[in-house]
Design a protein around this motif. Structure first.
Motif, PDB file in Angstrom:
ATOM      1  N   SER B  10     -29.216  36.326  11.598  1.00 47.87           N
ATOM      2  CA  SER B  10     -29.444  36.368  13.051  1.00 47.87           C
ATOM      3  C   SER B  10     -28.508  37.362  13.744  1.00 47.87           C
ATOM      4  CB  SER B  10     -29.215  34.988  13.670  1.00 47.87           C
ATOM      5  OG  SER B  10     -30.068  34.065  13.090  1.00 47.87           O
ATOM      6  N   CYS B  11     -27.280  37.481  13.256  1.00 43.45           N
ATOM      7  CA  CYS B  11     -26.275  38.329  13.928  1.00 43.45           C
ATOM      8  C   CYS B  11     -26.772  39.774  14.006  1.00 43.45           C
ATOM      9  CB  CYS B  11     -24.956  38.268  13.153  1.00 43.45           C
ATOM     10  SG  CYS B  11     -23.728  39.419  13.776  1.00 43.45           S
ATOM     11  N   ASN B  12     -26.701  40.334  15.252  1.00 43.30           N
ATOM     12  CA  ASN B  12     -27.184  41.720  15.402  1.00 43.30           C
ATOM     13  C   ASN B  12     -26.033  42.728  15.483  1.00 43.30           C
ATOM     14  OD1 ASN B  12     -26.154  41.552  17.974  1.00 43.30           O
ATOM     15  ND2 ASN B  12     -28.110  41.088  18.944  1.00 43.30           N
ATOM     16  N   GLY B  13     -24.816  42.236  15.245  1.00 39.39           N
ATOM     17  CA  GLY B  13     -23.660  43.132  15.204  1.00 39.39           C
ATOM     18  C   GLY B  13     -23.245  43.688  16.548  1.00 39.39           C
ATOM     19  N   CYS B  14     -23.597  42.996  17.650  1.00 35.96           N
ATOM     20  CA  CYS B  14     -23.269  43.524  18.986  1.00 35.96           C
ATOM     21  C   CYS B  14     -21.759  43.503  19.258  1.00 35.96           C
ATOM     22  CB  CYS B  14     -24.000  42.733  20.075  1.00 35.96           C
ATOM     23  SG  CYS B  14     -23.461  41.015  20.191  1.00 35.96           S
ATOM     24  N   GLY B  15     -21.033  42.633  18.559  1.00 33.09           N
ATOM     25  CA  GLY B  15     -19.575  42.582  18.704  1.00 33.09           C
ATOM     26  C   GLY B  15     -19.077  41.852  19.941  1.00 33.09           C
ATOM     27  N   LEU B  16     -19.971  41.183  20.660  1.00 32.11           N
ATOM     28  CA  LEU B  16     -19.537  40.482  21.879  1.00 32.11           C
ATOM     29  C   LEU B  16     -18.541  39.367  21.555  1.00 32.11           C
ATOM     30  CD1 LEU B  16     -22.869  40.273  23.929  1.00 32.11           C
ATOM     31  CD2 LEU B  16     -20.830  41.595  24.479  1.00 32.11           C
ATOM     32  N   CYS B  17     -18.788  38.661  20.464  1.00 34.24           N
ATOM     33  CA  CYS B  17     -17.881  37.561  20.091  1.00 34.24           C
ATOM     34  C   CYS B  17     -16.497  38.126  19.736  1.00 34.24           C
ATOM     35  CB  CYS B  17     -18.449  36.749  18.944  1.00 34.24           C
ATOM     36  SG  CYS B  17     -18.814  37.723  17.490  1.00 34.24           S
ATOM     37  N   VAL B  18     -16.473  39.297  19.117  1.00 38.52           N
ATOM     38  CA  VAL B  18     -15.202  39.920  18.724  1.00 38.52           C
ATOM     39  C   VAL B  18     -14.375  40.213  19.981  1.00 38.52           C
ATOM     40  CG1 VAL B  18     -14.145  41.879  17.509  1.00 38.52           C
ATOM     41  CG2 VAL B  18     -16.346  40.970  16.741  1.00 38.52           C
ATOM     42  N   VAL B  32     -21.790  42.973  10.844  1.00 40.07           N
ATOM     43  CA  VAL B  32     -21.973  41.509  10.940  1.00 40.07           C
ATOM     44  C   VAL B  32     -20.624  40.904  11.316  1.00 40.07           C
ATOM     45  CG1 VAL B  32     -22.417  39.390   9.631  1.00 40.07           C
ATOM     46  CG2 VAL B  32     -23.873  41.377   9.275  1.00 40.07           C
ATOM     47  N   SER B  33     -20.659  39.918  12.212  1.00 40.50           N
ATOM     48  CA  SER B  33     -19.414  39.278  12.618  1.00 40.50           C
ATOM     49  C   SER B  33     -18.920  38.339  11.509  1.00 40.50           C
ATOM     50  CB  SER B  33     -19.654  38.493  13.904  1.00 40.50           C
ATOM     51  OG  SER B  33     -18.509  37.760  14.221  1.00 40.50           O
ATOM     52  N   VAL B  34     -17.615  38.428  11.212  1.00 38.72           N
ATOM     53  CA  VAL B  34     -17.036  37.573  10.168  1.00 38.72           C
ATOM     54  C   VAL B  34     -15.849  36.814  10.784  1.00 38.72           C
ATOM     55  CG1 VAL B  34     -15.961  37.542   7.873  1.00 38.72           C
ATOM     56  CG2 VAL B  34     -17.682  39.289   8.421  1.00 38.72           C
ATOM     57  N   ILE B  50     -21.725  33.461  24.712  1.00 39.79           N
ATOM     58  CA  ILE B  50     -21.924  34.904  24.842  1.00 39.79           C
ATOM     59  C   ILE B  50     -22.845  35.482  23.761  1.00 39.79           C
ATOM     60  CG2 ILE B  50     -20.015  35.927  23.484  1.00 39.79           C
ATOM     61  CD1 ILE B  50     -19.334  37.417  26.153  1.00 39.79           C
ATOM     62  N   CYS B  51     -22.956  34.811  22.627  1.00 40.26           N
ATOM     63  CA  CYS B  51     -23.745  35.365  21.511  1.00 40.26           C
ATOM     64  C   CYS B  51     -25.241  35.390  21.859  1.00 40.26           C
ATOM     65  CB  CYS B  51     -23.519  34.545  20.241  1.00 40.26           C
ATOM     66  SG  CYS B  51     -24.613  35.064  18.904  1.00 40.26           S
ATOM     67  N   PRO B  52     -25.848  36.581  21.922  1.00 44.14           N
ATOM     68  CA  PRO B  52     -27.259  36.648  22.303  1.00 44.14           C
ATOM     69  C   PRO B  52     -28.193  36.182  21.187  1.00 44.14           C
ATOM     70  CG  PRO B  52     -26.452  38.845  21.787  1.00 44.14           C
ATOM     71  CD  PRO B  52     -25.271  37.923  21.656  1.00 44.14           C
ATOM     72  N   ALA B  53     -27.666  36.098  19.958  1.00 42.79           N
ATOM     73  CA  ALA B  53     -28.528  35.772  18.825  1.00 42.79           C
ATOM     74  C   ALA B  53     -28.396  34.308  18.409  1.00 42.79           C
ATOM     75  CB  ALA B  53     -28.171  36.675  17.654  1.00 42.79           C
ATOM     76  N   GLN B  54     -27.543  33.565  19.092  1.00 42.83           N
ATOM     77  CA  GLN B  54     -27.257  32.162  18.732  1.00 42.83           C
ATOM     78  C   GLN B  54     -26.966  32.056  17.230  1.00 42.83           C
ATOM     79  OE1 GLN B  54     -30.493  29.850  20.386  1.00 42.83           O
ATOM     80  NE2 GLN B  54     -29.560  29.960  22.397  1.00 42.83           N
ATOM     81  N   ALA B  55     -26.089  32.932  16.787  1.00 42.06           N
ATOM     82  CA  ALA B  55     -25.833  33.025  15.349  1.00 42.06           C
ATOM     83  C   ALA B  55     -24.626  32.192  14.910  1.00 42.06           C
ATOM     84  CB  ALA B  55     -25.594  34.494  14.987  1.00 42.06           C
ATOM     85  N   LEU B  56     -23.972  31.528  15.860  1.00 42.09           N
ATOM     86  CA  LEU B  56     -22.698  30.880  15.510  1.00 42.09           C
ATOM     87  C   LEU B  56     -22.804  29.370  15.351  1.00 42.09           C
ATOM     88  CD1 LEU B  56     -20.551  32.924  18.030  1.00 42.09           C
ATOM     89  CD2 LEU B  56     -20.777  33.323  15.580  1.00 42.09           C
ATOM     90  N   GLU B  57     -21.987  28.863  14.452  1.00 41.41           N
ATOM     91  CA  GLU B  57     -21.908  27.405  14.274  1.00 41.41           C
ATOM     92  C   GLU B  57     -20.454  27.019  14.064  1.00 41.41           C
ATOM     93  OE1 GLU B  57     -24.751  25.086  11.541  1.00 41.41           O
ATOM     94  OE2 GLU B  57     -22.781  24.853  10.597  1.00 41.41           O
TER      95      GLU B  57
END
Ligand code: SF4
Ligand code: SF4
Lengths: 187, 81
Positions: B10-18, B32-34, B50-57
């Motif tokens: 799902s992660c699109n690598g936008c880097g917003l979480c970073v 990819v966010s790690v 903030i994650c637009p892809a709802q990729a986080l848990e």
């Protein structure tokens, strides 16, 4: 207004409950899930007050709310035992505030101690978990970190100063939907 | 102890979480966010917002009180979802 409407209104307030002057309320009435409207109404009201204050006083709103919170913090904590140790004082404060605010003394993984010394200042990180200010702001769609947060800010500073007898300062590091990170700077 | 998982698909690598995380928990690697510093996470959940892809848990985060949410809306959503 028709008689029917008035009767309907009166009926909605009719009750058979008996109150005696010596009665001590032993429970929260009505049950908590029925408190939702009251709680949300209060949140709305607080949000409106803060918004108006910001409109009228501009940046001065922060000074007003901070001062009010600090004074209240001093007043409340006056009745608590005096503790010199800041970590113990924070534990005491967290006990006083429980239910409205829950505070955790926190440190990043790369730090050994909770009391951190960096660039000539000494501080403790605090994570605010439960917070009625955050809940109020989110209910109203208002941003975090403004004058209402500063009331809580002032409150914590005032209470810590009162309990420890030392001067303190608080700084918002980050605000989030589930928790906020603050720095308690010891002076 | 908080555990963080990023859904790599799902992660699109936008880097917003970073950028948003105050504890520098994430790093972008191969777009990819790690979560390289999960132990420093304090559970604010800004990254989720903030994650637009709802990729986080996140697992093990203290859920703070959310009395500002309408009970009726929650009941309705629970019936639908
Ligand atoms: S919850 Fe907060 S501290 Fe944890 S990874 Fe997300 S933004 Fe960083
Ligand atoms: S914000 Fe979401 S989509 Fe963007 S890099 Fe982080 S995990 Fe990936």
């Amino acid at each position: 207004m028709t008689d029917g409407t008035i009767r309907e209104m009166k009926d909605s307030f009719a009750s058979t409950t008996v109150y005696r002057s010596e009665d001590v309320p032993l429970q929260c009435i009505p049950p908590p899930n029925e408190l939702e409207d009251t709680l949300h109404g209060l949140m709305k009201l607080n949000g409106l007050i803060i918004r108006s204050l910001e409109e009228i006083a501009g940046r001065g709103a922060n000074a007003v709310t901070y001062r009010a919170g600090r004074k209240y913090g001093h007043e409340v904590a006056k009745y608590f035992r005096k503790i010199e140790d800041v970590e113990e004082a924070l534990k005491e404060l967290s006990y006083i505030l429980h239910g409205q605010y829950t505070i955790e003394i926190w440190k990043p993984a790369d730090k050994d101690r909770y009391i951190i010394e960096e660039n000539g200042s000494t501080f403790i990180y605090l994570v605010f978990h439960d917070c009625i200010v955050r809940q109020t702001l989110r209910r109203n769609g208002q941003p975090q970190g403004g004058p209402l947060c500063l009331t809580l800010f002032g409150y914590v500073v005032g209470a810590i100063e009162e309990i420890t007898g030392k001067k303190a300062k608080l700084e918002i590091v980050h605000t989030g939907p589930n928790a906020c990170l603050k720095k308690l700077i010891l002076q | 102890m908080i555990e963080i998982r990023v859904d790599e698909n799902s992660c699109n690598g936008c880097g917003l979480c970073v950028k948003d995380c105050p504890m520098q928990v994430y790093e972008l690697r191969d777009s990819v966010s790690v979560p390289v510093r999960a132990a420093s996470c304090m559970g604010c959940l800004s990254c989720h917002e903030i994650c637009p892809a709802q990729a986080l848990e996140h697992r093990g985060v203290y859920p703070s009180r959310r009395h500002y949410i309408d009970i009726r809306v929650c009941e309705m959503l629970n019936r639908v979802i």
